[in-house]
Write an enzyme that holds these catalytic residues in place. Structure first.
Site, PDB file in Angstrom:
ATOM      1  N   SER A 163       0.829  -1.200   0.000  1.00  0.00           N
ATOM      2  CA  SER A 163       0.000   0.000   0.000  1.00  0.00           C
ATOM      3  C   SER A 163       0.877   1.269   0.000  1.00  0.00           C
ATOM      4  CB  SER A 163      -0.927  -0.046   1.223  1.00  0.00           C
ATOM      5  OG  SER A 163      -1.932   0.898   1.116  1.00  0.00           O
ATOM      6  N   ASP A 186      -8.502  -4.678  -6.070  1.00  0.00           N
ATOM      7  CA  ASP A 186      -8.086  -3.763  -5.006  1.00  0.00           C
ATOM      8  C   ASP A 186      -8.651  -2.357  -5.257  1.00  0.00           C
ATOM      9  OD1 ASP A 186      -6.769  -2.290  -3.098  1.00  0.00           O
ATOM     10  OD2 ASP A 186      -4.754  -2.943  -3.656  1.00  0.00           O
TER      11      ASP A 186
END
Ligand SMILES: *[C@@H]1O[C@H](CO)[C@@H](O)[C@H](O)[C@H]1NC(C)=O
Ligand SMILES: *[C@@H]1O[C@H](CO)[C@@H](O)[C@H](O)[C@H]1NC(C)=O
Ligand SMILES: *[C@@H]1O[C@H](CO)[C@@H](O)[C@H](O)[C@H]1NC(C)=O
Ligand SMILES: *[C@@H]1O[C@H](CO)[C@@H](O)[C@H](O)[C@H]1NC(C)=O
Ligand SMILES: *[C@@H]1O[C@H](CO)[C@@H](O)[C@H](O)[C@H]1NC(C)=O
Ligand SMILES: *[C@@H]1O[C@H](CO)[C@@H](O)[C@H](O)[C@H]1NC(C)=O
Length: 593
Positions: free
Chosen positions: A217, A495
């Site tokens: 991330s 995602d």
């Protein structure tokens, strides 16, 4: 990364397991609610403390948690350590006293280490590093260390967990919180660390030990940046779900959910959302109030705060994981509610026929549509409205006007907010194009979702938050185009953050970038957020996860071989130059004497 909603989800997780409410961790994570309702977060945190106190400090709070945000059990083999880190690496932002240091927390595991093996540095990113320890014991660090005789290190980020270069979180005290400073932390650590118990082994970067940076991330973007900015410190980088593109209006967060969620549920939700927007647009106080009351949110004054609360269930998409013991199935429960052919749903008497007729689009199956709407309402009443305790005003829970708190403990909502307000953006709301279908209300504009930036950080004497985040600070290094030798990108096709990664459909090379051993470019089909970061020895991981872990090991082995060959080559050149320079000196001496 997580969204505001995800933070609240996490904290409340320890309570009322039957209805599995959100926890404060979940609520403050990136993506949970477009705007963080701080009161709700504080309430969740207060309840978690109380709950912890009642049940002992290390009792797991099992369900309802977002993955990796729950507090892990401390493991005897994994002790925390502290490194003397510089407060500032940037002469333009000087520390109060020169070369001032603070204690930065890390953990390591050298179980598999053999001399000559690599070091894997896992950047814990914008959260308590302790939550990343499972990656050391059975996740990516374990997998890579075991395969290459390496050492795994979890490295806590400045301004998170227990790693603070300052004593409070005023705007001035936050001045040392930049992505660059935190990258410099990693480089300084790698160049200087001597691991306790291994004092006789020199593993420092720049010597004979290769260092590989791993992050997921935001920390994934940092892995990419670290490899590019310090190629001599980090021999390689694995950037998982790496948000290398900083984007101010990140409405695309919801696109992977809209595109991949169960289509009947998504259709319903889009239509319900647009119905709610139409009803609010009448601006008839009685209707608005009836609508909010119907959802159990009758005392929420601001319409935007009301629809912001409705976005809470969407935060659970990101919480999915291939491993059910860390993932959440909450999203599908929410969807099942919306699409179940429930016969128990009462007729909806909220709307007058005249109002219904005035709506932009009447559903073609009004009875079923209304039943689904009613089921949606029940879900919100049961799972969202109940997040606010009965003795607390709903505005104090769901309001987004108050952002106060300068204690270190406030880092959970404040540190990442500071980072996105200054550099990263990612204001998550409705698409700017009003024709584009939306899972969230059109009232969730960047004006609304960026409110925290103006409310939480009053200008100080030394520092202030800019009117808009300076995304150039990040994007100048490549954005969607980011690439570097021995730098891998691993993403998940579902995602919510994929639109900010090099796998983004917005990337100029979309669909045309190929994976190579030096620059692996891997997509986990059906994967969500950094699904390669966790692992488990048994039962076997799903085939897709095994595949990506296998590839991780293969390219890392190849990188290490290449790096060692480069070192030998450098050494040969250095020796050669010495010999040549020596011969030169001999010759000149011969000439001059
Ligand atoms: C600070 O550290 C640098 C680098 O180690 C050193 O050159 C400098 O002399 C130090 N300054 C002070 C005031 O200690
Ligand atoms: C949603 O609204 C659109 C446009 O009015 C309509 O075509 C579609 O059938 C609706 N979907 C559902 C599931 O009601
Ligand atoms: C809303 O406010 C009224 C008046 O203060 C109070 O009686 C009521 O319990 C509140 N309802 C909710 C759901 O908080
Ligand atoms: C609901 O009913 C429709 C048709 O009546 C059916 O196709 C669908 O599978 C049902 N859904 C559920 C969740 O039972
Ligand atoms: C934004 O960041 C870039 C790169 O760090 C810098 O050059 C530029 O001056 C900054 N812009 C503003 C408006 O501060
Ligand atoms: C990214 O790559 C595309 C195509 O190769 C190029 O046109 C574009 O200028 C690049 N953008 C940046 C920011 O480097």
């Amino acid at each position: 990364m997580h969204t505001a909603n995800a933070l609240v989800l996490g904290l409340l997780g320890s309570l009322a397991l039957a209805s599995r409410p959100l926890s404060s961790n979940e609520l403050a994570s990136k993506g949970t609610t477009p705007a963080l309702p701080l009161g709700l977060w504080k309430e969740a945190k207060r309840r978690r403390r109380h709950d912890d106190g009642a049940r002992g400090p290390w009792k797991e709070s099992q369900t309802g948690q977002l993955p990796f945000l729950s507090r892990p059990k401390p493991s005897a083999s994994c002790q925390e350590h502290y490194f003397d880190q510089l407060v500032s690496h940037d002469p333009h932002i000087p520390s109060t006293t020169p070369n001032e240091t603070w204690q930065q927390r890390y953990w390591f595991d050298a179980t598999f280490y053999k001399p000559g093996g690599p070091v894997f540095l896992l950047d814990a990113g914008e959260t308590d590093g302790e939550g990343r320890l499972p990656f050391l014991s059975q996740g990516i660090l374990r997998i890579l260390s075991e395969a290459t005789n390496g050492i795994g290190i979890v490295f806590e980020h400045r301004y998170y967990g227990k790693s603070f270069p300052v004593s409070d979180l005023t705007t001035d005290s936050l001045r040392f919180l930049t992505t660059r400073q935190s990258l410099d932390d990693g480089a300084h650590f790698a160049r200087n660390i001597v691991l306790p118990g291994l004092e006789d082994i020199d593993i420092r970067a720049g010597g004979s030990t290769p260092w590989i940076y791993y992050g997921g991330s935001y920390a994934g973007a940092k892995a990419a940046l670290a490899r590019k900015l310090y190629p001599d410190v980090f021999a390689g980088g694995i950037a998982s779900s790496a948000v290398t593109a900083a984007i101010e209006d990140y409405w695309q967060y919801y696109e992977p959910i809209r595109q991949n969620g169960p289509s009947d549920c998504i259709d319903r939700l889009v239509n319900h959302t647009s119905l709610i927007d139409s009803l609010l647009a009448f601006e008839q106080p009685a209707l608005t109030s009836a609508l909010k009351g119907y959802f159990g949110l009758g005392n929420v004054t601001s319409d935007a705060d009301f629809v912001n609360a409705l976005a809470i269930p969407l935060g659970s998409w990101q919480a999915r994981n291939w491993d059910p013991s860390v993932g959440s199935t909450r999203f599908f429960e929410f969807c099942d509610t919306l699409t179940a052919n429930s016969s128990s749903v009462h007729e909806v008497d909220l709307f007058q026929p005249a109002q219904l007729a005035a709506l932009p689009s009447l559903p073609k199956d009004p009875r079923k549509a209304l039943a689904s709407f009613a089921a949606y309402v029940s879900y919100v009443r049961e799972h969202v409205a109940t997040l606010c305790p009965p003795d607390t005003a709903q505005d104090d829970c769901f309001g987004t006007d108050e952002y106060s708190g300068d204690e270190l403990d406030d880092y959970e909502w404040k540190s990442w907010a500071y980072q996105f307000c200054t550099e990263w953006g990612y204001f998550i709301g409705a698409p700017p194009d009003s024709k584009h279908p939306s899972l969230v209300s059109r009232l969730l504009t960047t004006e609304y979702t960026g409110k925290i930036c103006r409310k939480a950080f009053p200008p100080g004497d030394l520092n202030s938050v800019p009117a808009r985040p300076n995304v150039t600070a990040i994007n100048q290094y490549g954005g969607f185009n980011f690439s570097y030798p021995r730098l891998a990108f691993v993403d998940g096709s579902e995602d919510p953050w994929i639109y900010a990664t090099p796998h983004s459909p917005l990337a100029p090379h979309h669909g045309h970038r190929h994976s190579t051993t030096s620059e692996p470019f891997l997509l986990i089909k059906g994967g969500v957020h950094h699904w390669d970061e966790n692992g488990r020895p048994s039962p076997p991981e799903p085939e897709e996860i095994q595949r990506v872990h296998r590839e991780d090991v293969e390219f890392v082995r190849a990188w290490l071989e290449e790096w060692r060959e480069e070192q030998r080559e450098k050494e040969r050149k250095r020796r050669g130059r010495w010999r040549w320079e020596g011969e030169g000196r001999e010759r000149s001496r011969a000439r001059w004497t």
